[in-house]
Design a protein around this motif. Structure first.
Motif, PDB file in Angstrom:
ATOM      1  N   GLY A  34       0.796  -1.218   0.000  1.00  0.00           N
ATOM      2  CA  GLY A  34       0.000   0.000   0.000  1.00  0.00           C
ATOM      3  C   GLY A  34       0.830   1.270   0.000  1.00  0.00           C
ATOM      4  O   GLY A  34       0.397   2.308   0.491  1.00  0.00           O
ATOM      5  N   GLY A  35       2.015   1.180  -0.567  1.00  0.00           N
ATOM      6  CA  GLY A  35       2.915   2.333  -0.577  1.00  0.00           C
ATOM      7  C   GLY A  35       3.897   2.327   0.562  1.00  0.00           C
ATOM      8  O   GLY A  35       4.795   3.175   0.633  1.00  0.00           O
ATOM      9  N   GLY A  36       3.772   1.348   1.460  1.00  0.00           N
ATOM     10  CA  GLY A  36       4.632   1.297   2.636  1.00  0.00           C
ATOM     11  C   GLY A  36       6.090   1.049   2.310  1.00  0.00           C
ATOM     12  O   GLY A  36       6.983   1.550   3.013  1.00  0.00           O
ATOM     13  N   ILE A  37       6.365   0.273   1.271  1.00  0.00           N
ATOM     14  CA  ILE A  37       7.755  -0.020   0.899  1.00  0.00           C
ATOM     15  C   ILE A  37       8.458   1.260   0.465  1.00  0.00           C
ATOM     16  O   ILE A  37       9.593   1.538   0.871  1.00  0.00           O
ATOM     17  N   ALA A  38       7.769   2.054  -0.339  1.00  0.00           N
ATOM     18  CA  ALA A  38       8.345   3.323  -0.796  1.00  0.00           C
ATOM     19  C   ALA A  38       8.533   4.283   0.365  1.00  0.00           C
ATOM     20  O   ALA A  38       9.584   4.929   0.497  1.00  0.00           O
ATOM     21  N   GLY A  63      -2.937   7.572   0.885  1.00  0.00           N
ATOM     22  CA  GLY A  63      -2.740   6.171   1.248  1.00  0.00           C
ATOM     23  C   GLY A  63      -1.457   5.964   2.040  1.00  0.00           C
ATOM     24  O   GLY A  63      -1.448   5.316   3.089  1.00  0.00           O
ATOM     25  N   THR A  64      -0.352   6.533   1.561  1.00  0.00           N
ATOM     26  CA  THR A  64       0.935   6.315   2.228  1.00  0.00           C
ATOM     27  C   THR A  64       1.040   7.063   3.547  1.00  0.00           C
ATOM     28  O   THR A  64       1.674   6.581   4.488  1.00  0.00           O
ATOM     29  N   HIS A  65       0.423   8.232   3.618  1.00  0.00           N
ATOM     30  CA  HIS A  65       0.642   9.086   4.787  1.00  0.00           C
ATOM     31  C   HIS A  65      -0.557   9.241   5.713  1.00  0.00           C
ATOM     32  O   HIS A  65      -0.473   9.951   6.725  1.00  0.00           O
ATOM     33  N   VAL A  66      -1.672   8.586   5.387  1.00  0.00           N
ATOM     34  CA  VAL A  66      -2.820   8.635   6.293  1.00  0.00           C
ATOM     35  C   VAL A  66      -3.363   7.235   6.555  1.00  0.00           C
ATOM     36  O   VAL A  66      -3.183   6.690   7.648  1.00  0.00           O
ATOM     37  N   THR A  67      -4.017   6.632   5.564  1.00  0.00           N
ATOM     38  CA  THR A  67      -4.699   5.362   5.821  1.00  0.00           C
ATOM     39  C   THR A  67      -3.742   4.242   6.215  1.00  0.00           C
ATOM     40  O   THR A  67      -4.054   3.427   7.081  1.00  0.00           O
ATOM     41  N   ASN A  68      -2.558   4.190   5.598  1.00  0.00           N
ATOM     42  CA  ASN A  68      -1.600   3.129   5.935  1.00  0.00           C
ATOM     43  C   ASN A  68      -1.257   3.121   7.417  1.00  0.00           C
ATOM     44  O   ASN A  68      -1.213   2.066   8.056  1.00  0.00           O
ATOM     45  N   VAL A  69      -0.984   4.300   7.962  1.00  0.00           N
ATOM     46  CA  VAL A  69      -0.550   4.352   9.359  1.00  0.00           C
ATOM     47  C   VAL A  69      -1.725   4.208  10.323  1.00  0.00           C
ATOM     48  O   VAL A  69      -1.524   3.859  11.493  1.00  0.00           O
ATOM     49  N   GLU A  98       0.052  20.063   8.374  1.00  0.00           N
ATOM     50  CA  GLU A  98      -1.200  20.136   9.116  1.00  0.00           C
ATOM     51  C   GLU A  98      -2.258  19.227   8.497  1.00  0.00           C
ATOM     52  O   GLU A  98      -3.033  18.584   9.215  1.00  0.00           O
ATOM     53  N   VAL A  99      -2.289  19.128   7.166  1.00  0.00           N
ATOM     54  CA  VAL A  99      -3.234  18.228   6.489  1.00  0.00           C
ATOM     55  C   VAL A  99      -2.990  16.789   6.922  1.00  0.00           C
ATOM     56  O   VAL A  99      -3.920  16.055   7.257  1.00  0.00           O
ATOM     57  N   VAL A 100      -1.732  16.372   6.915  1.00  0.00           N
ATOM     58  CA  VAL A 100      -1.397  14.999   7.293  1.00  0.00           C
ATOM     59  C   VAL A 100      -1.802  14.729   8.739  1.00  0.00           C
ATOM     60  O   VAL A 100      -2.464  13.721   9.044  1.00  0.00           O
ATOM     61  N   ARG A 101      -1.428  15.608   9.652  1.00  0.00           N
ATOM     62  CA  ARG A 101      -1.746  15.394  11.067  1.00  0.00           C
ATOM     63  C   ARG A 101      -3.262  15.362  11.309  1.00  0.00           C
ATOM     64  O   ARG A 101      -3.764  14.491  12.023  1.00  0.00           O
ATOM     65  N   SER A 102      -3.981  16.285  10.708  1.00  0.00           N
ATOM     66  CA  SER A 102      -5.425  16.362  10.949  1.00  0.00           C
ATOM     67  C   SER A 102      -6.162  15.177  10.354  1.00  0.00           C
ATOM     68  O   SER A 102      -7.111  14.664  10.953  1.00  0.00           O
ATOM     69  N   GLN A 103      -5.725  14.703   9.186  1.00  0.00           N
ATOM     70  CA  GLN A 103      -6.407  13.574   8.562  1.00  0.00           C
ATOM     71  C   GLN A 103      -6.128  12.269   9.307  1.00  0.00           C
ATOM     72  O   GLN A 103      -7.018  11.420   9.434  1.00  0.00           O
ATOM     73  N   ILE A 104      -4.913  12.099   9.796  1.00  0.00           N
ATOM     74  CA  ILE A 104      -4.608  10.905  10.591  1.00  0.00           C
ATOM     75  C   ILE A 104      -5.493  10.876  11.833  1.00  0.00           C
ATOM     76  O   ILE A 104      -6.093   9.851  12.162  1.00  0.00           O
ATOM     77  N   GLU A 105      -5.590  11.996  12.519  1.00  0.00           N
ATOM     78  CA  GLU A 105      -6.399  12.051  13.738  1.00  0.00           C
ATOM     79  C   GLU A 105      -7.879  11.836  13.423  1.00  0.00           C
ATOM     80  O   GLU A 105      -8.584  11.140  14.161  1.00  0.00           O
TER      81      GLU A 105
END
Length: 323
Positions: A71-75, A95-101, A302-309
């Motif tokens: 899911g993009g994790g290898i990259a 996918g790599t920076h929100v849903t995967n984690v 901020e987009v990455v942090r807010s979407q993960i939360e």
């Protein structure tokens, strides 16, 4: 001591005071952009367009390194562990920076701590699509229909724990409906499930499904964003149809390893913001129903942090099983 020697010592002292990073012009060698998908897909196409713009602007080769899998994790793991010198970059996605984690707490990288944000390039408009046999003209009518027959309608997703799974579960909760989840392996498979009426609705990128909408095989009845998409200006948002829900996830962005010097980050940011405003990239994004952004590093972070939360909160509140 002769004045010649004093002068030489003065020059040496002056040069020693200049940091090596400031003395060296960036970039001095080829730059690598790691793309988390095989060649040929949308991520790869945009990555190559961006690479070409950076090559011209920075005067150095910019090569694409396709590393699909997990899911993009290898990259992502490869870039997270790379030297923070500006010569290895990540073409990141939701996918790599929100849903995967979110779905994998044991992911071998931290989407926030292991990366330096550079720029959010663009984000997609997502649409609500239904089979033509479903008697609903908008999201509100679909919700009313689902309430009359709990559990009868089914929805497709890209797979368990993917963005479209999470966003549809959120839609269910907001609309107060009971519909059955049928996971597929990706967008194409989910679209085929909808065309065959194996499922009655899906959320997907507006650009991804546009060909099937034009052919009449499926219908788009709502846009899952805060605003309508220029690609289909007559299609209302979900909120306009009585379902107060908007999906703010999914993006194309450039990241560097954590610790990359600020001057290098800003050099890249400046050229990336210019690149997405040029006709070639802007027209590609418009054709795929993406909103062009070209953000600051801070805005992307901020987009990455807010979407993960937001996704983690959704998983907790709805008690979703993602494995």
């Amino acid at each position: 001591m002769s004045w010649h020697l004093l002068a030489a010592l003065g020059l040496l002292a002056g040069s020693a005071a200049v940091p090596a990073t400031a003395a060296a012009a960036y970039p001095e060698k080829p730059i690598r952009i790691v793309v988390p998908n095989p060649p040929g897909g949308a991520t790869d196409i945009v990555g190559r367009l961006v690479a070409d713009k950076l090559r011209v602007a920075l005067g150095q080769p910019v090569v694409i390194d396709n590393r699909g899998g997990a899911g993009g994790g290898i990259a992502a793991e490869a870039v997270a562990k790379a030297a923070p010198d500006g010569y290895t970059l990540m073409f990141g996605t939701g996918g790599t920076h929100v849903t995967n984690v979110v779905i994998n707490p044991k992911a071998p990288y931290d989407a926030v701590k292991d990366f330096t944000s550079v720029s959010l390039l663009a984000k997609p408009y997502f649409g609500l699509f239904i089979h033509p046999s479903v008697p609903a003209k908008n999201a509100g009518e679909l919700a009313a229909l689902a309430k009359k027959q709990p559990g009868k309608l089914s929805y497709g997703s890209y797979g368990v724990g993917t963005a479209t799974h999470l966003m549809t579960e959120n839609f269910k909760a907001v609309a107060g409906i009971d519909i059955t989840h049928i996971p597929y392996k990706g967008s194409v498979a989910a679209q085929l499930g909808l065309i065959n009426n194996d499922v009655q609705l899906i959320f997907d990128g507006v650009g991804n499904a546009s060909a099937h909408v034009k052919s009449g095989k499926i219908r788009m009845i709502g846009v899952a964003s805060h605003t309508r998409t220029p690609a289909s200006p007559d299609t209302p948002t979900l909120a306009e149809s009585g379902v107060p829900y908007a999906y703010e996830s999914g993006f194309f962005a450039i990241f560097a390893p954590a610790g990359t010097p600020r001057d290098i980050v800003m050099t890249l940011n400046r050229e990336l913001v210019k690149a997405v405003k040029e006709p070639e990239l802007r027209n590609w994004f418009a054709g795929q129903a993406y909103e062009v952004v070209g953000s600051s590093p801070e805005a992307l972070g901020e987009v990455v942090r807010s979407q993960i939360e937001a996704f983690r909160k959704l998983v907790r509140e709805l008690k979703l099983k993602l494995n």
